[in-house]
Design a protein around this motif. Structure first.
Motif, PDB file in Angstrom:
ATOM      1  N   VAL A 112      16.843  70.244  43.453  1.00 49.96           N
ATOM      2  CA  VAL A 112      15.636  69.490  43.137  1.00 49.96           C
ATOM      3  C   VAL A 112      14.367  70.343  43.243  1.00 49.96           C
ATOM      4  N   LEU A 113      14.142  71.001  44.369  1.00 57.75           N
ATOM      5  CA  LEU A 113      12.901  71.768  44.530  1.00 57.75           C
ATOM      6  C   LEU A 113      12.779  72.896  43.510  1.00 57.75           C
ATOM      7  N   PRO A 114      13.830  73.717  43.309  1.00 53.79           N
ATOM      8  CA  PRO A 114      13.715  74.737  42.256  1.00 53.79           C
ATOM      9  C   PRO A 114      13.483  74.117  40.887  1.00 53.79           C
ATOM     10  N   GLY A 115      14.148  72.977  40.627  1.00 48.46           N
ATOM     11  CA  GLY A 115      13.978  72.325  39.336  1.00 48.46           C
ATOM     12  C   GLY A 115      12.567  71.815  39.124  1.00 48.46           C
ATOM     13  N   LEU A 116      11.973  71.189  40.143  1.00 55.46           N
ATOM     14  CA  LEU A 116      10.612  70.686  40.014  1.00 55.46           C
ATOM     15  C   LEU A 116       9.614  71.832  39.829  1.00 55.46           C
ATOM     16  N   LEU A 117       9.814  72.918  40.569  1.00 57.09           N
ATOM     17  CA  LEU A 117       8.914  74.067  40.435  1.00 57.09           C
ATOM     18  C   LEU A 117       8.964  74.641  39.026  1.00 57.09           C
ATOM     19  N   HIS A 118      10.138  74.638  38.429  1.00 54.21           N
ATOM     20  CA  HIS A 118      10.291  75.129  37.051  1.00 54.21           C
ATOM     21  C   HIS A 118       9.662  74.148  36.064  1.00 54.21           C
ATOM     22  N   LEU A 119       9.955  72.872  36.238  1.00 53.28           N
ATOM     23  CA  LEU A 119       9.486  71.867  35.286  1.00 53.28           C
ATOM     24  C   LEU A 119       7.966  71.744  35.265  1.00 53.28           C
ATOM     25  N   LYS A 120       7.324  71.815  36.424  1.00 51.28           N
ATOM     26  CA  LYS A 120       5.882  71.573  36.477  1.00 51.28           C
ATOM     27  C   LYS A 120       5.085  72.651  35.745  1.00 51.28           C
ATOM     28  N   GLN A 121       5.720  73.771  35.429  1.00 54.58           N
ATOM     29  CA  GLN A 121       5.062  74.808  34.637  1.00 54.58           C
ATOM     30  C   GLN A 121       5.092  74.472  33.145  1.00 54.58           C
ATOM     31  N   LYS A 122       5.921  73.488  32.761  1.00 53.23           N
ATOM     32  CA  LYS A 122       6.159  73.226  31.353  1.00 53.23           C
ATOM     33  C   LYS A 122       5.736  71.842  30.881  1.00 53.23           C
ATOM     34  N   ILE A 123       5.663  70.874  31.812  1.00 48.08           N
ATOM     35  CA  ILE A 123       5.573  69.489  31.379  1.00 48.08           C
ATOM     36  C   ILE A 123       4.952  68.645  32.495  1.00 48.08           C
ATOM     37  N   LEU A 124       4.339  67.528  32.121  1.00 49.33           N
ATOM     38  CA  LEU A 124       3.804  66.597  33.123  1.00 49.33           C
ATOM     39  C   LEU A 124       4.944  65.921  33.866  1.00 49.33           C
ATOM     40  N   LEU A 125       4.751  65.695  35.171  1.00 52.70           N
ATOM     41  CA  LEU A 125       5.799  65.078  35.986  1.00 52.70           C
ATOM     42  C   LEU A 125       5.278  63.813  36.652  1.00 52.70           C
ATOM     43  N   GLY A 126       6.174  62.837  36.780  1.00 55.79           N
ATOM     44  CA  GLY A 126       5.829  61.611  37.474  1.00 55.79           C
ATOM     45  C   GLY A 126       7.062  60.963  38.074  1.00 55.79           C
ATOM     46  N   THR A 127       6.862  59.893  38.813  1.00 53.10           N
ATOM     47  CA  THR A 127       7.982  59.155  39.397  1.00 53.10           C
ATOM     48  C   THR A 127       7.736  57.657  39.244  1.00 53.10           C
ATOM     49  N   ILE A 128       8.842  56.920  39.172  1.00 49.34           N
ATOM     50  CA  ILE A 128       8.829  55.456  39.198  1.00 49.34           C
ATOM     51  C   ILE A 128       9.962  55.036  40.109  1.00 49.34           C
ATOM     52  N   SER A 129       9.672  54.199  41.097  1.00 48.78           N
ATOM     53  CA  SER A 129      10.704  53.813  42.054  1.00 48.78           C
ATOM     54  C   SER A 129      10.601  52.352  42.437  1.00 48.78           C
ATOM     55  N   ASN A 130      11.764  51.735  42.614  1.00 46.67           N
ATOM     56  CA  ASN A 130      11.817  50.390  43.187  1.00 46.67           C
ATOM     57  C   ASN A 130      11.872  50.441  44.713  1.00 46.67           C
ATOM     58  N   GLY A 131      12.069  51.617  45.268  1.00 43.25           N
ATOM     59  CA  GLY A 131      12.220  51.758  46.710  1.00 43.25           C
ATOM     60  C   GLY A 131      10.890  51.959  47.413  1.00 43.25           C
ATOM     61  N   ASN A 132      10.953  52.286  48.697  1.00 45.34           N
ATOM     62  CA  ASN A 132       9.727  52.441  49.485  1.00 45.34           C
ATOM     63  C   ASN A 132       9.618  53.826  50.117  1.00 45.34           C
ATOM     64  N   ALA A 133      10.140  54.832  49.411  1.00 42.45           N
ATOM     65  CA  ALA A 133       9.953  56.205  49.878  1.00 42.45           C
ATOM     66  C   ALA A 133       8.481  56.583  49.788  1.00 42.45           C
ATOM     67  N   ASP A 134       8.020  57.368  50.739  1.00 43.97           N
ATOM     68  CA  ASP A 134       6.636  57.846  50.769  1.00 43.97           C
ATOM     69  C   ASP A 134       6.648  59.336  50.450  1.00 43.97           C
ATOM     70  N   LEU A 135       6.252  59.693  49.235  1.00 44.36           N
ATOM     71  CA  LEU A 135       6.315  61.089  48.809  1.00 44.36           C
ATOM     72  C   LEU A 135       5.373  61.986  49.594  1.00 44.36           C
ATOM     73  N   GLU A 136       4.281  61.436  50.103  1.00 41.47           N
ATOM     74  CA  GLU A 136       3.382  62.232  50.948  1.00 41.47           C
ATOM     75  C   GLU A 136       4.090  62.619  52.243  1.00 41.47           C
ATOM     76  N   VAL A 137       4.739  61.663  52.878  1.00 41.90           N
ATOM     77  CA  VAL A 137       5.472  61.932  54.121  1.00 41.90           C
ATOM     78  C   VAL A 137       6.629  62.889  53.860  1.00 41.90           C
ATOM     79  N   ILE A 138       7.318  62.680  52.756  1.00 42.76           N
ATOM     80  CA  ILE A 138       8.482  63.507  52.431  1.00 42.76           C
ATOM     81  C   ILE A 138       8.058  64.926  52.070  1.00 42.76           C
ATOM     82  N   GLY A 139       6.850  65.071  51.532  1.00 41.71           N
ATOM     83  CA  GLY A 139       6.343  66.394  51.199  1.00 41.71           C
ATOM     84  C   GLY A 139       6.517  66.797  49.749  1.00 41.71           C
ATOM     85  N   LEU A 140       6.730  65.823  48.859  1.00 41.30           N
ATOM     86  CA  LEU A 140       6.936  66.137  47.448  1.00 41.30           C
ATOM     87  C   LEU A 140       5.824  65.617  46.544  1.00 41.30           C
ATOM     88  N   ALA A 141       4.865  64.902  47.104  1.00 39.61           N
ATOM     89  CA  ALA A 141       3.860  64.236  46.273  1.00 39.61           C
ATOM     90  C   ALA A 141       3.107  65.212  45.368  1.00 39.61           C
TER      91      ALA A 141
END
Length: 234
Positions: A112-141
């Motif tokens: 996931v982390l290598p993939g996101l680092l690669h993707l963000k150089q090429k394309i806009l990224l976003g998330t949609i979730s039904n859950g209650n994960a906190d991306l700020e706490v997790i460190g991926l926001a």
């Protein structure tokens, strides 16, 4: 493929797409019950983990709208347990805070982390979730320009509205966006109904049931990156 349909954004589900969630929730419920034993012992003595889980399922069956906010569902279940056990409700906030801290102790899949680092150089990224994960706490926001949670938006996947809202927030048309998720109904069907392309991230290698037609099926971020490169080159 028309040039206007080249992907400009890729949106991700979170739980079981960026990290495995079942073991995290199981561990969070164990640590919550231990916390209850120390701080709200009447609840811990009256209700096992399985009892509390069954009570949440009963609440959900009685009010399916609680699917939109799973945190509210858990809180409602706990509050009812507190009241039935005669426990002091002032400990309810502490119980929820303890659960959420454990629930956010996720470990992303290795790709996931290598993939996101690669993707963000090429394309806009976003998330949609039904859950209650906190991306700020997790460190991926910081990897994502937009992150929508059903609990804040007010509608949950597979409702097309939440997909359309994410596209609007990113400034792209639905046909210019790709959604990636592990659930065929919530993620693939929901995204396609909203006009996005949908990638089934099928890490377990399950066979696609008859009648489902994701735009792509990928077993890993590496396969997703290869598929996306082909779309960008088209």
């Amino acid at each position: 493929m028309l040039p206007s349909l080249r992907p400009k954004a890729i949106l991700f589900d979170l739980d079981d797409t960026l990290w495995p969630i079942a073991p995290v929730i199981a561990a969070a419920e164990v640590t919550l019950h231990a916390w209850l034993a120390d701080h709200a012992p009447k609840v811990a003595q009256a209700f096992s983990i399985e009892d509390l889980r069954a009570r949440r399922q009963a609440l959900l069956a009685a009010d399916p709208a609680l699917h939109v906010d799973l945190g509210a569902l858990r809180r409602a279940g706990l509050q009812a347990a507190f009241e039935l056990a005669g426990e002091d409700l002032r400990h309810l906030d502490g119980a929820m805070a303890h659960f959420f801290a454990a629930r956010n102790a996720v470990t992303p899949y290795d790709d996931v982390l290598p993939g996101l680092l690669h993707l963000k150089q090429k394309i806009l990224l976003g998330t949609i979730s039904n859950g209650n994960a906190d991306l700020e706490v997790i460190g991926l926001a910081h990897h994502f320009q937009v992150s929508l949670a059903a609990s804040h938006f007010g509608r949950a996947k597979p409702d097309p509205a939440i997909f359309l809202a994410a596209c609007a927030a990113l400034g792209v048309a639905p046909a210019e966006a790709v959604y990636v998720g592990d659930d065929l109904r919530l993620d693939v069907e929901g995204a396609q109904r909203a006009g996005l392309r949908a990638v089934w991230l099928n890490r377990g290698g399950a066979a696609a049931p008859e009648g489902w037609a994701p735009d792509a099926i990928c077993a890993s971020f590496d396969e997703l990156l290869c598929w996306l490169e082909r779309q960008l080159a088209a």
